[in-house]
Design a protein around this motif. Structure first.
Motif, PDB file in Angstrom:
ATOM      1  N   TYR A  42       0.823  -1.214   0.000  1.00 14.53           N
ATOM      2  CA  TYR A  42       0.000   0.000   0.000  1.00 14.53           C
ATOM      3  C   TYR A  42       0.857   1.263   0.000  1.00 14.53           C
ATOM      4  CZ  TYR A  42      -3.871  -3.134   0.824  1.00 14.53           C
ATOM      5  OH  TYR A  42      -4.787  -4.148   0.684  1.00 14.53           O
ATOM      6  N   ASP A  43       0.434   2.209  -0.828  1.00  8.09           N
ATOM      7  CA  ASP A  43       1.099   3.505  -0.910  1.00  8.09           C
ATOM      8  C   ASP A  43       0.470   4.533   0.018  1.00  8.09           C
ATOM      9  OD1 ASP A  43       2.904   2.825  -3.176  1.00  8.09           O
ATOM     10  OD2 ASP A  43       1.008   2.573  -4.230  1.00  8.09           O
ATOM     11  N   VAL A  44      -0.805   4.326   0.389  1.00 13.75           N
ATOM     12  CA  VAL A  44      -1.515   5.288   1.238  1.00 13.75           C
ATOM     13  C   VAL A  44      -2.728   4.588   1.836  1.00 13.75           C
ATOM     14  CG1 VAL A  44      -2.994   6.169  -0.636  1.00 13.75           C
ATOM     15  CG2 VAL A  44      -2.417   7.660   1.310  1.00 13.75           C
ATOM     16  N   LEU A  45      -3.161   5.078   2.988  1.00 14.03           N
ATOM     17  CA  LEU A  45      -4.326   4.509   3.670  1.00 14.03           C
ATOM     18  C   LEU A  45      -5.335   5.609   3.970  1.00 14.03           C
ATOM     19  CD1 LEU A  45      -4.543   1.709   6.169  1.00 14.03           C
ATOM     20  CD2 LEU A  45      -5.524   3.883   6.910  1.00 14.03           C
ATOM     21  N   ILE A  46      -6.616   5.322   3.689  1.00 15.27           N
ATOM     22  CA  ILE A  46      -7.720   6.247   3.957  1.00 15.27           C
ATOM     23  C   ILE A  46      -8.545   5.644   5.078  1.00 15.27           C
ATOM     24  CG2 ILE A  46      -9.644   7.525   2.946  1.00 15.27           C
ATOM     25  CD1 ILE A  46      -8.440   6.678   0.160  1.00 15.27           C
ATOM     26  N   LEU A  47      -8.752   6.374   6.142  1.00 14.75           N
ATOM     27  CA  LEU A  47      -9.314   5.803   7.366  1.00 14.75           C
ATOM     28  C   LEU A  47     -10.508   6.594   7.867  1.00 14.75           C
ATOM     29  CD1 LEU A  47      -9.091   3.868   9.849  1.00 14.75           C
ATOM     30  CD2 LEU A  47      -7.452   5.498  10.814  1.00 14.75           C
ATOM     31  N   ASP A  48     -11.642   5.899   8.015  1.00 17.13           N
ATOM     32  CA  ASP A  48     -12.795   6.472   8.714  1.00 17.13           C
ATOM     33  C   ASP A  48     -12.601   6.252  10.212  1.00 17.13           C
ATOM     34  OD1 ASP A  48     -15.264   7.601   9.260  1.00 17.13           O
ATOM     35  OD2 ASP A  48     -16.364   5.732   8.908  1.00 17.13           O
ATOM     36  N   LEU A  49     -13.173   7.117  11.022  1.00 14.70           N
ATOM     37  CA  LEU A  49     -13.005   6.985  12.469  1.00 14.70           C
ATOM     38  C   LEU A  49     -14.135   6.190  13.123  1.00 14.70           C
ATOM     39  CD1 LEU A  49     -11.654  10.505  13.537  1.00 14.70           C
ATOM     40  CD2 LEU A  49     -10.380   8.388  13.135  1.00 14.70           C
ATOM     41  N   ARG A  50     -15.309   6.227  12.536  1.00 15.12           N
ATOM     42  CA  ARG A  50     -16.457   5.523  13.124  1.00 15.12           C
ATOM     43  C   ARG A  50     -16.572   4.135  12.504  1.00 15.12           C
ATOM     44  NH1 ARG A  50     -20.915  10.482  13.029  1.00 15.12           N
ATOM     45  NH2 ARG A  50     -20.294  11.435  15.016  1.00 15.12           N
ATOM     46  N   LEU A  51     -15.866   3.188  13.104  1.00 17.51           N
ATOM     47  CA  LEU A  51     -15.888   1.816  12.635  1.00 17.51           C
ATOM     48  C   LEU A  51     -16.683   0.955  13.610  1.00 17.51           C
ATOM     49  CD1 LEU A  51     -12.133   1.576  11.600  1.00 17.51           C
ATOM     50  CD2 LEU A  51     -14.114   1.946  10.094  1.00 17.51           C
ATOM     51  N   PRO A  52     -17.306  -0.115  13.128  1.00 17.13           N
ATOM     52  CA  PRO A  52     -18.213  -0.878  14.004  1.00 17.13           C
ATOM     53  C   PRO A  52     -17.503  -1.684  15.083  1.00 17.13           C
ATOM     54  CG  PRO A  52     -18.034  -1.911  11.835  1.00 17.13           C
ATOM     55  CD  PRO A  52     -17.338  -0.590  11.734  1.00 17.13           C
ATOM     56  N   ASP A  53     -16.245  -2.051  14.880  1.00 19.43           N
ATOM     57  CA  ASP A  53     -15.581  -2.935  15.834  1.00 19.43           C
ATOM     58  C   ASP A  53     -14.455  -2.269  16.615  1.00 19.43           C
ATOM     59  OD1 ASP A  53     -14.174  -2.695  13.464  1.00 19.43           O
ATOM     60  OD2 ASP A  53     -13.285  -4.689  13.590  1.00 19.43           O
ATOM     61  N   GLU A  54     -14.087  -1.047  16.259  1.00 24.10           N
ATOM     62  CA  GLU A  54     -12.990  -0.370  16.943  1.00 24.10           C
ATOM     63  C   GLU A  54     -12.973   1.093  16.521  1.00 24.10           C
ATOM     64  OE1 GLU A  54      -8.082  -0.713  17.331  1.00 24.10           O
ATOM     65  OE2 GLU A  54      -9.235  -2.166  16.168  1.00 24.10           O
ATOM     66  N   HIS A  55     -12.633   1.975  17.428  1.00 24.04           N
ATOM     67  CA  HIS A  55     -12.536   3.377  17.036  1.00 24.04           C
ATOM     68  C   HIS A  55     -11.329   3.571  16.113  1.00 24.04           C
ATOM     69  CE1 HIS A  55     -12.305   7.743  17.220  1.00 24.04           C
ATOM     70  NE2 HIS A  55     -13.519   7.726  17.768  1.00 24.04           N
ATOM     71  N   GLY A  56     -11.511   4.406  15.106  1.00 21.40           N
ATOM     72  CA  GLY A  56     -10.453   4.620  14.132  1.00 21.40           C
ATOM     73  C   GLY A  56      -9.171   5.167  14.725  1.00 21.40           C
ATOM     74  N   LEU A  57      -9.258   5.911  15.810  1.00 13.99           N
ATOM     75  CA  LEU A  57      -8.045   6.450  16.433  1.00 13.99           C
ATOM     76  C   LEU A  57      -7.136   5.337  16.944  1.00 13.99           C
ATOM     77  CD1 LEU A  57      -9.353   9.558  18.420  1.00 13.99           C
ATOM     78  CD2 LEU A  57      -8.040   9.532  16.285  1.00 13.99           C
ATOM     79  N   ALA A  58      -7.745   4.304  17.541  1.00 14.29           N
ATOM     80  CA  ALA A  58      -6.948   3.177  18.032  1.00 14.29           C
ATOM     81  C   ALA A  58      -6.288   2.454  16.864  1.00 14.29           C
ATOM     82  CB  ALA A  58      -7.832   2.216  18.827  1.00 14.29           C
ATOM     83  N   LEU A  59      -7.027   2.289  15.787  1.00 20.58           N
ATOM     84  CA  LEU A  59      -6.444   1.652  14.602  1.00 20.58           C
ATOM     85  C   LEU A  59      -5.335   2.509  14.015  1.00 20.58           C
ATOM     86  CD1 LEU A  59      -6.442  -0.584  12.497  1.00 20.58           C
ATOM     87  CD2 LEU A  59      -8.272   0.643  11.302  1.00 20.58           C
ATOM     88  N   CYS A  60      -5.526   3.811  14.005  1.00 23.67           N
ATOM     89  CA  CYS A  60      -4.511   4.723  13.483  1.00 23.67           C
ATOM     90  C   CYS A  60      -3.216   4.593  14.274  1.00 23.67           C
ATOM     91  CB  CYS A  60      -5.035   6.155  13.519  1.00 23.67           C
ATOM     92  SG  CYS A  60      -3.944   7.377  12.759  1.00 23.67           S
ATOM     93  N   ARG A  61      -3.307   4.532  15.590  1.00 20.82           N
ATOM     94  CA  ARG A  61      -2.109   4.389  16.421  1.00 20.82           C
ATOM     95  C   ARG A  61      -1.411   3.055  16.133  1.00 20.82           C
ATOM     96  NH1 ARG A  61      -5.944   6.135  20.369  1.00 20.82           N
ATOM     97  NH2 ARG A  61      -5.763   8.368  20.787  1.00 20.82           N
ATOM     98  N   TRP A  62      -2.203   2.006  15.971  1.00 24.11           N
ATOM     99  CA  TRP A  62      -1.646   0.676  15.684  1.00 24.11           C
ATOM    100  C   TRP A  62      -0.905   0.689  14.343  1.00 24.11           C
ATOM    101  CZ3 TRP A  62      -2.373  -2.928  11.821  1.00 24.11           C
ATOM    102  CH2 TRP A  62      -1.922  -4.228  12.075  1.00 24.11           C
ATOM    103  N   ILE A  63      -1.514   1.303  13.346  1.00 23.62           N
ATOM    104  CA  ILE A  63      -0.889   1.371  12.019  1.00 23.62           C
ATOM    105  C   ILE A  63       0.412   2.177  12.084  1.00 23.62           C
ATOM    106  CG2 ILE A  63      -1.161   2.240   9.666  1.00 23.62           C
ATOM    107  CD1 ILE A  63      -4.196   1.769  10.020  1.00 23.62           C
ATOM    108  N   ARG A  64       0.367   3.307  12.779  1.00 25.60           N
ATOM    109  CA  ARG A  64       1.557   4.157  12.833  1.00 25.60           C
ATOM    110  C   ARG A  64       2.720   3.443  13.509  1.00 25.60           C
ATOM    111  NH1 ARG A  64       2.584   6.101   9.574  1.00 25.60           N
ATOM    112  NH2 ARG A  64       1.056   7.740   9.323  1.00 25.60           N
ATOM    113  N   GLN A  65       2.439   2.627  14.509  1.00 23.92           N
ATOM    114  CA  GLN A  65       3.505   1.897  15.197  1.00 23.92           C
ATOM    115  C   GLN A  65       4.132   0.843  14.290  1.00 23.92           C
ATOM    116  OE1 GLN A  65       1.760   0.310  18.763  1.00 23.92           O
ATOM    117  NE2 GLN A  65       1.742   2.287  19.820  1.00 23.92           N
ATOM    118  N   ARG A  66       3.317   0.161  13.507  1.00 27.95           N
ATOM    119  CA  ARG A  66       3.806  -0.960  12.708  1.00 27.95           C
ATOM    120  C   ARG A  66       4.202  -0.572  11.292  1.00 27.95           C
ATOM    121  NH1 ARG A  66       0.918  -2.277  16.685  1.00 27.95           N
ATOM    122  NH2 ARG A  66       1.095  -4.283  17.769  1.00 27.95           N
ATOM    123  N   HIS A  67       3.670   0.519  10.795  1.00 32.26           N
ATOM    124  CA  HIS A  67       3.988   0.998   9.447  1.00 32.26           C
ATOM    125  C   HIS A  67       4.287   2.498   9.523  1.00 32.26           C
ATOM    126  CE1 HIS A  67       2.671  -2.784   7.558  1.00 32.26           C
ATOM    127  NE2 HIS A  67       1.726  -2.779   8.473  1.00 32.26           N
TER     128      HIS A  67
END
Length: 230
Positions: free
Chosen positions: A47-72
């Motif tokens: 992936y060259d770029v990621l587009i992220l919504d914050l209102r996700l049904p199983d997890e808040h997008g902010l938590a996912l954003c932090r996870w992505i930033r740590q690993r990628h």
């Protein structure tokens, strides 16, 4: 360019996927945070770029954003959400996003912001790619050969851009299918070979005596000379 869109509203996700395609993006969809995590764990490097919504049904997008930033840490992240309060924007950027866009957004504006993020992440010194009379401007999606405009289809442009950004490196057909076609392509297709042939014709290039695109038998293609060329 290959993008991962994390958006649980399926009609919007499909509209964005179709709308960004003619603007040079091949978009894969993840409807939940768990699906996005799986894709990034398995194929994060494509992936060259990621587009992220914050209102996700199983997890808040902010938590996912932090996870992505740590690993990628080098993957550009653009938050696309309806949350428009100043504190929402601050939280999104502090969580590791590179840009924050409020819905609804004009597709041309969204594509331009995505291209800007990808350019900043690319290890190139100039936004215009050049080699032996060939010039490619990814921002304006224009190309010239020896000063004359070069008429390329959107897919030909994407292939040439990817090859030029990886000049001197061997690029496999699988690399091109992943970054240019995306997930909706038959892995057994001969589309790469057909498009490379068309590109060579427009570049007045030759497979036998290549000036731009060299075939590396059994491996793929190389744009320009490679340091370890056989």
């Amino acid at each position: 360019m290959r993008a991962l869109l994390v958006e649980d509203h399926l009609p919007l996700a499909r509209a964005l996927k179709m709308g960004l395609r003619p603007k040079g993006f091949r978009v894969d969809l993840a409807l939940r945070a768990a699906e996005a995590r799986h894709r990034l764990l398995v194929d994060g490097d494509v992936y060259d770029v990621l587009i992220l919504d914050l209102r996700l049904p199983d997890e808040h997008g902010l938590a996912l954003c932090r996870w992505i930033r740590q690993r990628h840490p080098r993957l550009p992240i653009l938050i696309l959400t309806a949350l428009d309060r100043p504190e929402d924007i601050v939280q999104g950027l502090d969580a590791g996003a590179d840009d924050y866009v409020v819905k609804p957004v004009d597709l041309d504006v969204l594509a331009a912001r995505l291209r800007a993020l990808v350019r900043r992440a690319m290890p190139v010194s100039s936004p215009v790619l050049q080699w032996q009379g060939l010039r490619l401007d990814p921002a304006r999606r224009k190309a010239w050969l020896h000063g004359q405009p070069l008429a390329l289809t959107p897919r030909e442009f994407d292939i040439l851009e990817y090859l030029m950004r990886h000049r001197g490196q061997v690029v496999t057909p699988e690399d091109l299918l992943a970054h240019v076609w995306g997930e909706d392509v038959d892995p057994l297709t001969n589309a790469v070979r057909v498009h490379i042939h068309a590109l060579r014709r427009k570049l007045h290039d030759s497979a036998q005596r290549p000036r731009y695109i060299e075939t590396v038998p059994g491996r793929g293609y190389r744009f320009g000379p490679g340091e370890n060329a056989p």
